[in-house]
Design a protein around this motif. Structure first.
Motif, PDB file in Angstrom:
ATOM      1  N   GLN A   1       0.821  -1.211   0.000  1.00  0.00           N
ATOM      2  CA  GLN A   1       0.000   0.000   0.000  1.00  0.00           C
ATOM      3  C   GLN A   1       0.855   1.262   0.000  1.00  0.00           C
ATOM      4  N   SER A   2       1.988   1.235   0.675  1.00  0.00           N
ATOM      5  CA  SER A   2       2.857   2.421   0.674  1.00  0.00           C
ATOM      6  C   SER A   2       3.438   2.668  -0.714  1.00  0.00           C
ATOM      7  N   VAL A   3       3.729   1.614  -1.454  1.00  0.00           N
ATOM      8  CA  VAL A   3       4.236   1.780  -2.821  1.00  0.00           C
ATOM      9  C   VAL A   3       3.136   2.319  -3.722  1.00  0.00           C
ATOM     10  N   ILE A   4       1.935   1.798  -3.573  1.00  0.00           N
ATOM     11  CA  ILE A   4       0.797   2.285  -4.365  1.00  0.00           C
ATOM     12  C   ILE A   4       0.544   3.760  -4.062  1.00  0.00           C
ATOM     13  N   ASN A   5       0.589   4.144  -2.788  1.00  0.00           N
ATOM     14  CA  ASN A   5       0.416   5.555  -2.420  1.00  0.00           C
ATOM     15  C   ASN A   5       1.510   6.418  -3.022  1.00  0.00           C
ATOM     16  N   SER A   6       2.715   5.909  -3.080  1.00  0.00           N
ATOM     17  CA  SER A   6       3.813   6.657  -3.691  1.00  0.00           C
ATOM     18  C   SER A   6       3.555   6.890  -5.170  1.00  0.00           C
ATOM     19  N   VAL A   7       3.067   5.871  -5.871  1.00  0.00           N
ATOM     20  CA  VAL A   7       2.746   6.015  -7.294  1.00  0.00           C
ATOM     21  C   VAL A   7       1.642   7.059  -7.477  1.00  0.00           C
ATOM     22  N   LYS A   8       0.620   7.000  -6.636  1.00  0.00           N
ATOM     23  CA  LYS A   8      -0.461   7.992  -6.709  1.00  0.00           C
ATOM     24  C   LYS A   8       0.073   9.402  -6.467  1.00  0.00           C
ATOM     25  N   ASN A   9       0.975   9.552  -5.500  1.00  0.00           N
ATOM     26  CA  ASN A   9       1.559  10.867  -5.224  1.00  0.00           C
ATOM     27  C   ASN A   9       2.360  11.385  -6.414  1.00  0.00           C
ATOM     28  N   ILE A  10       3.092  10.507  -7.068  1.00  0.00           N
ATOM     29  CA  ILE A  10       3.861  10.921  -8.246  1.00  0.00           C
ATOM     30  C   ILE A  10       2.921  11.413  -9.340  1.00  0.00           C
ATOM     31  N   LEU A  11       1.812  10.694  -9.546  1.00  0.00           N
ATOM     32  CA  LEU A  11       0.872  11.069 -10.606  1.00  0.00           C
ATOM     33  C   LEU A  11       0.135  12.369 -10.307  1.00  0.00           C
ATOM     34  N   THR A  12      -0.087  12.663  -9.050  1.00  0.00           N
ATOM     35  CA  THR A  12      -0.886  13.849  -8.708  1.00  0.00           C
ATOM     36  C   THR A  12      -0.039  15.057  -8.312  1.00  0.00           C
ATOM     37  N   THR A  13       1.278  14.934  -8.398  1.00  0.00           N
ATOM     38  CA  THR A  13       2.164  16.037  -8.028  1.00  0.00           C
ATOM     39  C   THR A  13       2.879  16.557  -9.265  1.00  0.00           C
ATOM     40  N   THR A  14       2.908  17.857  -9.394  1.00  0.00           N
ATOM     41  CA  THR A  14       3.653  18.511 -10.466  1.00  0.00           C
ATOM     42  C   THR A  14       5.039  18.873  -9.943  1.00  0.00           C
ATOM     43  N   PRO A  15       6.080  18.633 -10.737  1.00  0.00           N
ATOM     44  CA  PRO A  15       7.422  19.017 -10.271  1.00  0.00           C
ATOM     45  C   PRO A  15       7.444  20.475  -9.815  1.00  0.00           C
ATOM     46  N   GLY A  16       8.088  20.704  -8.675  1.00  0.00           N
ATOM     47  CA  GLY A  16       8.154  22.037  -8.091  1.00  0.00           C
ATOM     48  C   GLY A  16       7.187  22.235  -6.938  1.00  0.00           C
ATOM     49  N   GLN A  17       6.202  21.367  -6.794  1.00  0.00           N
ATOM     50  CA  GLN A  17       5.235  21.513  -5.706  1.00  0.00           C
ATOM     51  C   GLN A  17       5.836  21.150  -4.349  1.00  0.00           C
ATOM     52  N   LYS A  18       6.773  20.241  -4.326  1.00  0.00           N
ATOM     53  CA  LYS A  18       7.422  19.853  -3.066  1.00  0.00           C
ATOM     54  C   LYS A  18       8.749  20.594  -2.982  1.00  0.00           C
ATOM     55  N   LEU A  19       8.842  21.508  -2.047  1.00  0.00           N
ATOM     56  CA  LEU A  19      10.016  22.368  -1.956  1.00  0.00           C
ATOM     57  C   LEU A  19      11.305  21.596  -1.709  1.00  0.00           C
ATOM     58  N   LEU A  20      11.252  20.560  -0.906  1.00  0.00           N
ATOM     59  CA  LEU A  20      12.464  19.815  -0.583  1.00  0.00           C
ATOM     60  C   LEU A  20      12.828  18.785  -1.649  1.00  0.00           C
ATOM     61  N   ASN A  21      11.933  18.539  -2.582  1.00  0.00           N
ATOM     62  CA  ASN A  21      12.189  17.606  -3.670  1.00  0.00           C
ATOM     63  C   ASN A  21      11.558  18.168  -4.947  1.00  0.00           C
TER      64      ASN A  21
ATOM     65  N   THR B   1      12.039  17.957  -8.090  1.00  0.00           N
ATOM     66  CA  THR B   1      11.887  17.158  -9.304  1.00  0.00           C
ATOM     67  C   THR B   1      10.851  16.046  -9.136  1.00  0.00           C
ATOM     68  N   PHE B   2      10.251  15.940  -7.959  1.00  0.00           N
ATOM     69  CA  PHE B   2       9.266  14.891  -7.683  1.00  0.00           C
ATOM     70  C   PHE B   2       7.977  15.158  -8.453  1.00  0.00           C
ATOM     71  N   GLY B   3       7.433  14.141  -9.076  1.00  0.00           N
ATOM     72  CA  GLY B   3       6.155  14.242  -9.774  1.00  0.00           C
ATOM     73  C   GLY B   3       6.324  14.205 -11.275  1.00  0.00           C
ATOM     74  N   LEU B   4       5.187  14.169 -11.966  1.00  0.00           N
ATOM     75  CA  LEU B   4       5.173  14.167 -13.423  1.00  0.00           C
ATOM     76  C   LEU B   4       4.462  15.412 -13.916  1.00  0.00           C
ATOM     77  N   ASP B   5       5.010  16.020 -14.943  1.00  0.00           N
ATOM     78  CA  ASP B   5       4.457  17.265 -15.483  1.00  0.00           C
ATOM     79  C   ASP B   5       3.595  16.957 -16.701  1.00  0.00           C
ATOM     80  N   PHE B   6       2.284  16.964 -16.510  1.00  0.00           N
ATOM     81  CA  PHE B   6       1.346  16.677 -17.587  1.00  0.00           C
ATOM     82  C   PHE B   6       0.897  17.933 -18.340  1.00  0.00           C
ATOM     83  N   ARG B   7       1.384  19.106 -17.931  1.00  0.00           N
ATOM     84  CA  ARG B   7       0.901  20.351 -18.524  1.00  0.00           C
ATOM     85  C   ARG B   7       1.098  20.419 -20.033  1.00  0.00           C
ATOM     86  N   SER B   8       2.177  19.864 -20.534  1.00  0.00           N
ATOM     87  CA  SER B   8       2.447  19.957 -21.973  1.00  0.00           C
ATOM     88  C   SER B   8       1.431  19.169 -22.797  1.00  0.00           C
ATOM     89  N   TYR B   9       0.725  18.238 -22.193  1.00  0.00           N
ATOM     90  CA  TYR B   9      -0.259  17.438 -22.917  1.00  0.00           C
ATOM     91  C   TYR B   9      -1.653  18.054 -22.892  1.00  0.00           C
TER      92      TYR B   9
END
Length: 109
Positions: free
Chosen positions: A4-24, A26-34
């Motif tokens: 479940q922690s791995v699944i939650n991590s995948v969900k967090n990556i999908l719902t986070t845009t790079p730059g949203q997490k100040l300490l990380n 590059t975390f997340g995927l940027d879907f804006r170009s699509y």
């Protein structure tokens, strides 16, 4: 670590845009170009490749089995199905469904 922690991590990556997490930043995927591309099979192909090439880098505990994109022109959105496994935990055939729409974010259900 459990599945479940791995699944939650995948969900967090999908719902986070790079730059949203100040300490990380590059975390997340940027879907804006699509979001401003035509909703068709070509864009669906490139979106699937983007997810396939980047999700595994962000979450190395998963092995991606496939990414299926359905383009819904009438609804201005893509339905996304991601199938993956977590080999180190012997968890296989997991699936996440998401929707990328004009609002610019991915909803995972």
């Amino acid at each position: 670590q459990d599945g479940q922690s791995v699944i939650n991590s995948v969900k967090n990556i999908l719902t986070t845009t790079p730059g949203q997490k100040l300490l990380n930043p590059t975390f997340g995927l940027d879907f804006r170009s699509y979001l401003f591309e035509p909703i068709n099979t070509t864009t669906s192909y490139f979106l699937a490749q983007f997810i396939y090439n980047n999700l595994g880098v962000q979450e190395p505990r998963v092995t991606l089995e496939g990414v299926t994109i359905e383009s819904l022109q009438d609804q201005n959105q893509y339905n996304i199905q991601i199938t993956f496994s977590i080999p180190k935990l012997d968890i296989y055939d997991l699936s996440l469904n998401a929707s990328l729409n004009k609002d610019g974010y991915v909803l995972v259900w």
